[in-house]
Design an enzyme around this catalytic site. Sequence first.
Site, PDB file in Angstrom:
ATOM      1  N   GLU A   1       0.886  -1.167   0.000  1.00 25.35           N
ATOM      2  CA  GLU A   1       0.000   0.000   0.000  1.00 25.35           C
ATOM      3  C   GLU A   1       0.919   1.211   0.000  1.00 25.35           C
ATOM      4  OE1 GLU A   1      -3.076  -0.332  -0.570  1.00 25.35           O
ATOM      5  OE2 GLU A   1      -3.095  -2.491  -0.293  1.00 25.35           O
TER       6      GLU A   1
ATOM      7  N   CYS B   1      -1.677   8.814   4.381  1.00 26.32           N
ATOM      8  CA  CYS B   1      -1.705   8.497   2.949  1.00 26.32           C
ATOM      9  C   CYS B   1      -3.007   8.955   2.333  1.00 26.32           C
ATOM     10  CB  CYS B   1      -1.516   7.003   2.766  1.00 26.32           C
ATOM     11  SG  CYS B   1      -2.610   6.085   3.823  1.00 26.32           S
TER      12      CYS B   1
HETATM   13  P1  NAD Z   1       8.964   5.173   3.255  1.00 29.86           P
HETATM   14  O1  NAD Z   1       8.698   4.572   1.926  1.00 29.86           O
HETATM   15  O2  NAD Z   1      10.020   6.198   3.352  1.00 29.86           O
HETATM   16  O3  NAD Z   1       9.349   4.031   4.315  1.00 29.86           O
HETATM   17  C1  NAD Z   1       8.565   2.870   4.480  1.00 29.86           C
HETATM   18  C2  NAD Z   1       9.473   1.763   4.999  1.00 29.86           C
HETATM   19  O4  NAD Z   1      10.417   1.448   3.979  1.00 29.86           O
HETATM   20  C3  NAD Z   1      10.278   2.156   6.227  1.00 29.86           C
HETATM   21  O5  NAD Z   1      10.387   1.050   7.082  1.00 29.86           O
HETATM   22  C4  NAD Z   1      11.621   2.544   5.654  1.00 29.86           C
HETATM   23  O6  NAD Z   1      12.690   2.356   6.553  1.00 29.86           O
HETATM   24  C5  NAD Z   1      11.748   1.582   4.493  1.00 29.86           C
HETATM   25  N1  NAD Z   1      12.615   2.069   3.414  1.00 29.86           N
HETATM   26  C6  NAD Z   1      12.718   3.331   2.946  1.00 29.86           C
HETATM   27  N2  NAD Z   1      13.609   3.381   1.937  1.00 29.86           N
HETATM   28  C7  NAD Z   1      14.075   2.126   1.771  1.00 29.86           C
HETATM   29  C8  NAD Z   1      15.018   1.521   0.893  1.00 29.86           C
HETATM   30  N3  NAD Z   1      15.643   2.238  -0.034  1.00 29.86           N
HETATM   31  N4  NAD Z   1      15.251   0.213   1.012  1.00 29.86           N
HETATM   32  C9  NAD Z   1      14.601  -0.526   1.939  1.00 29.86           C
HETATM   33  N5  NAD Z   1      13.707  -0.013   2.801  1.00 29.86           N
HETATM   34  C10 NAD Z   1      13.443   1.292   2.715  1.00 29.86           C
HETATM   35  O7  NAD Z   1       7.560   5.737   3.786  1.00 29.86           O
HETATM   36  P2  NAD Z   1       7.257   6.576   5.101  1.00 29.86           P
HETATM   37  O8  NAD Z   1       7.810   7.945   4.931  1.00 29.86           O
HETATM   38  O9  NAD Z   1       7.608   5.804   6.324  1.00 29.86           O
HETATM   39  O10 NAD Z   1       5.673   6.640   5.024  1.00 29.86           O
HETATM   40  C11 NAD Z   1       5.008   7.537   4.215  1.00 29.86           C
HETATM   41  C12 NAD Z   1       4.578   6.900   2.909  1.00 29.86           C
HETATM   42  O11 NAD Z   1       3.765   5.773   3.170  1.00 29.86           O
HETATM   43  C13 NAD Z   1       3.732   7.832   2.064  1.00 29.86           C
HETATM   44  O12 NAD Z   1       4.085   7.677   0.716  1.00 29.86           O
HETATM   45  C14 NAD Z   1       2.321   7.346   2.323  1.00 29.86           C
HETATM   46  O13 NAD Z   1       1.398   7.648   1.303  1.00 29.86           O
HETATM   47  C15 NAD Z   1       2.550   5.870   2.437  1.00 29.86           C
HETATM   48  N6  NAD Z   1       1.470   5.230   3.185  1.00 29.86           N
HETATM   49  C16 NAD Z   1       0.538   4.543   2.473  1.00 29.86           C
HETATM   50  C17 NAD Z   1      -0.533   3.945   3.114  1.00 29.86           C
HETATM   51  C18 NAD Z   1      -1.569   3.197   2.335  1.00 29.86           C
HETATM   52  O14 NAD Z   1      -2.367   2.493   2.937  1.00 29.86           O
HETATM   53  N7  NAD Z   1      -1.589   3.301   1.019  1.00 29.86           N
HETATM   54  C19 NAD Z   1      -0.631   4.047   4.506  1.00 29.86           C
HETATM   55  C20 NAD Z   1       0.350   4.747   5.206  1.00 29.86           C
HETATM   56  C21 NAD Z   1       1.396   5.324   4.538  1.00 29.86           C
END
Ligand code: NAD
Length: 554
Positions: free
Chosen positions: A293, A327
């Site tokens: 998601e 999100c």
């Molecule tokens: P993010 O993508 O920065 O991080 C998510 C996870 O991925 C974290 O655990 C992070 O450490 C890890 N991560 C980040 N970069 C990585 C990489 N290069 N390699 C491996 N792991 C990596 O997201 P965030 O800032 O924590 O959350 C915000 C985002 O999440 C927004 O885009 C939001 O829309 C989305 N979100 C979506 C939903 C949904 O249901 N669609 C719900 C909540 C949040």
Amino acid sequence: MATGFYKTDKTTNEPVLSYAPGSPERKELKKALETLNNQFVEVPLYIDGNEIYTGKTSEMHPPHDHQKVLGVFHQADKEHVHQAIDAALKAREKWAAMPWQERVAIFRKAADLLSGPYRAKMNAATMIGQSKTVFQAEIDGVAELADFWRFNTEYIQRIYKEQPDSTKETWNRLEYRPLEGFIYAITPFNFTSIAGNLPTSPAMVGNTVVWKPSRTQMYSAKVIMEILQEAGLPDGVINMISGNSAMITDIILDHPEFAGIHFTGSTGVFNSFWEKIGKNINKYKSYPRIVGETGGKDFVWMHESADPQAVATALARGAFEYQGQKCSAASRAYIPQNKWNQVFEALKNQVDTMKIGSPENFENFITAVIDEKAFDKLAGYIDRAKADQDTEVIIGGNYDKSKGYFIEPTVILTSNPKYITMEEELFGPILTVYVYPEKEWKESLELVDNTSPYGLTGAIFAKDRYIIDYATKKLENAAGNFYINDKPTGAVVNQQPFGGARGSGTNDKAGSMWNLIRWMSVRSIKENYNPPTDYRYPFMEKETEESLKKEIEA
Ligand code: NAD
């Protein structure tokens, strides 16, 4: 061994408490805040039931008070990642074989612990660690997470009950096996409930998991692990590790027993995982399940028949609660020209009363954004909007990171419906408004549908039922969660299953039956009570005079 078709209590949504002045929950929460504020917390890795303090640590700071140190979380090195995978694989056989009712009991107990003795602690940890107001913490870290844990145990029973037809001679059965291997759960900072749901939903149906929380959610992640352990989750079923996310992910996605990823976060990160999984596809024992998601660019569209006050309120709450870091947050609005003045006045009146500051002062509605990187990025978009020709910052627009990462709720008015902040996910308290000529409402719906690559949430406001019907059809693929005369945030478990398609994810609807099915691999079992003992069929028998005579008569 199951000796009955067991039934759990009918699940209802966890009530959201008010925390109004004088309430007992407010008193308890204040105590929990004081306790957490006066201690130094160490978050270990949890591998095979052991707490591992690696000594390589990162500090945790409240986003609204970044000089204060809450404690540290310990980071994994490569060896720990392998240990976590091994622990998950070792625990799998016993856990997968455990009768479902035993698994269900653990998560129902966890929900009761969370909504009971751990309620204040979870809220305090979410408020301090992720800068949520008490209401935002309560609807997330307590109510939604308890709902996920309880309702998922009901959905499992519904799925298990789904069985095929049988005949007199055969008994056909479906066995809902967990996946072969281990699951990787990787979670975002913005919802404690998502952090708690992503590792537990695959586990609930018999999988074992390596979980990597976000570095800015570690404080409440620890509380989740404490609750699960107290509820009786066996060692090795969920192994929590943190550290360099790229290193951890690369090791996991390279493993032949990697069976699936349960991700919530940004679209770019998810796409990079999908690419890696594709490259490694020949290494895996099974095709991994890929559930993600991801981002959103969620819209509010208004028709001239709608109530301006209701639209303004939906924008105020939808765009600015938790600083727009949902999100589902409203981040682009389409308002008809002849109603704009009324919407603007009502929105400005509401935003002007919003207080900004620490969540520990309960009067504040806006707290800090999560970290400096997010703050700088958002400030950059505001500066750009102040300078650009086709935009005007009409509400807010100030920011200050001297003590915490505070950004005023900001509204940008644009004459360009394809302006960058109408298209890209910003993930902060910034709303961009495009005012359209009211007669061109059909064209404006076209814009809503085609402006951004996402398809997560969206809301339409209208009184005219023909318009509601038209817009609902026109925007069929623009949002996985579609709202009519309501704000696009605040989905409730078992009421509005959540998720979107297009660039917003695989739309597997977290906290629903459809999500749980992704963590199962169905085995069809056919049992024959009277197996044939000769390979020959009757049509192969030799013709006789008598049989030919019968044929003629027939
Ligand atoms: P993010 O993508 O920065 O991080 C998510 C996870 O991925 C974290 O655990 C992070 O450490 C890890 N991560 C980040 N970069 C990585 C990489 N290069 N390699 C491996 N792991 C990596 O997201 P965030 O800032 O924590 O959350 C915000 C985002 O999440 C927004 O885009 C939001 O829309 C989305 N979100 C979506 C939903 C949904 O249901 N669609 C719900 C909540 C949040």
